[in-house]
Design a protein around this motif. Structure first.
Motif, PDB file in Angstrom:
ATOM      1  N   SER A  11      38.852  36.340  41.411  1.00 46.33           N
ATOM      2  CA  SER A  11      39.643  36.381  40.175  1.00 46.33           C
ATOM      3  C   SER A  11      41.059  35.891  40.401  1.00 46.33           C
ATOM      4  N   ALA A  12      41.674  36.285  41.479  1.00 47.09           N
ATOM      5  CA  ALA A  12      43.034  35.835  41.781  1.00 47.09           C
ATOM      6  C   ALA A  12      43.058  34.328  42.046  1.00 47.09           C
ATOM      7  N   ASP A  15      42.662  32.567  38.617  1.00 43.13           N
ATOM      8  CA  ASP A  15      43.915  32.688  37.862  1.00 43.13           C
ATOM      9  C   ASP A  15      44.976  31.730  38.390  1.00 43.13           C
ATOM     10  N   ALA A  16      45.006  31.534  39.691  1.00 44.90           N
ATOM     11  CA  ALA A  16      46.025  30.676  40.307  1.00 44.90           C
ATOM     12  C   ALA A  16      45.839  29.202  39.953  1.00 44.90           C
ATOM     13  N   ARG A  18      43.838  28.008  37.191  1.00 44.18           N
ATOM     14  CA  ARG A  18      43.419  27.783  35.802  1.00 44.18           C
ATOM     15  C   ARG A  18      44.393  26.883  35.042  1.00 44.18           C
ATOM     16  N   ARG A  42      34.469  30.147  34.269  1.00 46.90           N
ATOM     17  CA  ARG A  42      35.659  30.982  34.518  1.00 46.90           C
ATOM     18  C   ARG A  42      36.936  30.165  34.471  1.00 46.90           C
TER      19      ARG A  42
END
Length: 70
Positions: A11-12, A15-16, A18, A42
């Motif tokens: 997830s991290a 997010d980094a 995206r 995602r």
């Protein structure tokens, strides 16, 4: 380079990257076509996913991994 969705740090990683422009995601430990498709979902847009096949399970599913959306 990130692991498939089963890794808690993914997830991290997602997010980094995206919000970045044109990117490709190197997906380690790809074993199923869904691993590739899930990563593309995602990110939230069309993205090149470079699937690293590192197991017998991944090799057995290679055809599906290579044709998975993403």
């Amino acid at each position: 380079r990130t692991n498939h969705d089963h890794d808690k740090e993914t997830s991290a990683d997602v997010d980094a990257v995206r919000g970045l422009g044109d990117i490709a995601i190197m997906l380690s430990k790809a074993e199923l076509p869904e691993d590739v498709a899930s990563m593309a979902r995602r990110i939230g847009r069309s993205v090149d996913v470079i699937a690293l096949v590192e197991s017998a399970a991944g090799l057995a599913n290679l055809s599906g991994i290579l044709t998975a959306p993403g």
